[in-house]
Design an enzyme around this catalytic site. Structure first.
Site, PDB file in Angstrom:
ATOM      1  N   GLU A 100       0.826  -1.208   0.000  1.00  0.00           N
ATOM      2  CA  GLU A 100       0.000   0.000   0.000  1.00  0.00           C
ATOM      3  C   GLU A 100       0.860   1.259   0.000  1.00  0.00           C
ATOM      4  O   GLU A 100       0.569   2.207  -0.736  1.00  0.00           O
ATOM      5  CB  GLU A 100      -0.934   0.011   1.221  1.00  0.00           C
ATOM      6  CG  GLU A 100      -1.917  -1.135   1.263  1.00  0.00           C
ATOM      7  CD  GLU A 100      -1.394  -2.363   1.995  1.00  0.00           C
ATOM      8  OE1 GLU A 100      -2.209  -3.193   2.401  1.00  0.00           O
ATOM      9  OE2 GLU A 100      -0.152  -2.493   2.181  1.00  0.00           O
ATOM     10  N   CYS A 133      -2.293  -2.537   7.363  1.00  0.00           N
ATOM     11  CA  CYS A 133      -1.773  -2.442   8.728  1.00  0.00           C
ATOM     12  C   CYS A 133      -1.922  -0.988   9.200  1.00  0.00           C
ATOM     13  O   CYS A 133      -2.240  -0.094   8.411  1.00  0.00           O
ATOM     14  CB  CYS A 133      -0.306  -2.873   8.751  1.00  0.00           C
ATOM     15  SG  CYS A 133       0.822  -1.650   8.038  1.00  0.00           S
ATOM     16  N   CYS A 166       0.103   1.561   7.095  1.00  0.00           N
ATOM     17  CA  CYS A 166      -0.504   1.814   5.787  1.00  0.00           C
ATOM     18  C   CYS A 166      -1.812   2.593   5.928  1.00  0.00           C
ATOM     19  O   CYS A 166      -2.110   3.457   5.114  1.00  0.00           O
ATOM     20  CB  CYS A 166      -0.724   0.502   5.052  1.00  0.00           C
ATOM     21  SG  CYS A 166       0.827  -0.319   4.612  1.00  0.00           S
TER      22      CYS A 166
END
Length: 151
Positions: free
Chosen positions: A54, A82, A85
């Site tokens: 990402e 996560c 990101c």
């Protein structure tokens, strides 16, 4: 391409990441129905803990669109992003994120970071990583003042 086709591409990138020694994550960014970036996770073989799919896709999209704002873009992620990101997604202004596989599914494969989510939810003085104030007694220029007074 359709939304499903963009997601299939993100999943394909995730599978290719594994073939290159990385964890299985891929991301595609789309604006106005056109793909502006696609990236696979490179954290493991690049020895870079920030080289998540990402983040790499956001960096590439920003360069391709010549803008730090990705407002109006859609992100297709093979797995739920996560916390790192997620922060980048918010900073970039992306509002629509399509996710193939959930955080709960990633946990089953030891591919998630619930510990980080728990830490971020805590007040800063309760986190395991200490943020220790350290301001020099004298600095020539305060960076925030430089920002405020820019031309």
């Amino acid at each position: 391409m359709s939304k499903e086709a963009f997601m299939k591409r993100a999943i394909q990138l995730a599978c290719e990441a594994v073939e290159h020694g990385n964890t299985p994550f891929g991301a595609v960014i789309v604006k106005d129905g056109e793909m502006v970036s696609e990236e696979a996770n490179e954290a493991t073989n690049g020895n870079d803990p920030t080289a998540h799919a990402e983040l790499l896709a956001i960096r590439t999209a920003g360069k391709n669109l010549r803008s730090e704002s990705l407002a109006g873009c859609e992100l297709y992620a093979s797995g739920e992003p996560c916390p790192m990101c997620l922060g980048a997604i918010y900073a970039a202004g992306i509002q629509d994120v399509y996710v193939a596989y959930s955080l709960e599914e990633a946990v089953d494969y030891d591919l998630a970071s619930p510990y980080i989510y728990e830490q971020v939810a805590k007040p800063s003085d309760k986190r395991d990583v200490a943020f220790i104030p350290l301001k020099p007694s004298h600095v020539e220029r305060h960076p925030y003042d430089v920002w405020k007074n820019r031309k």
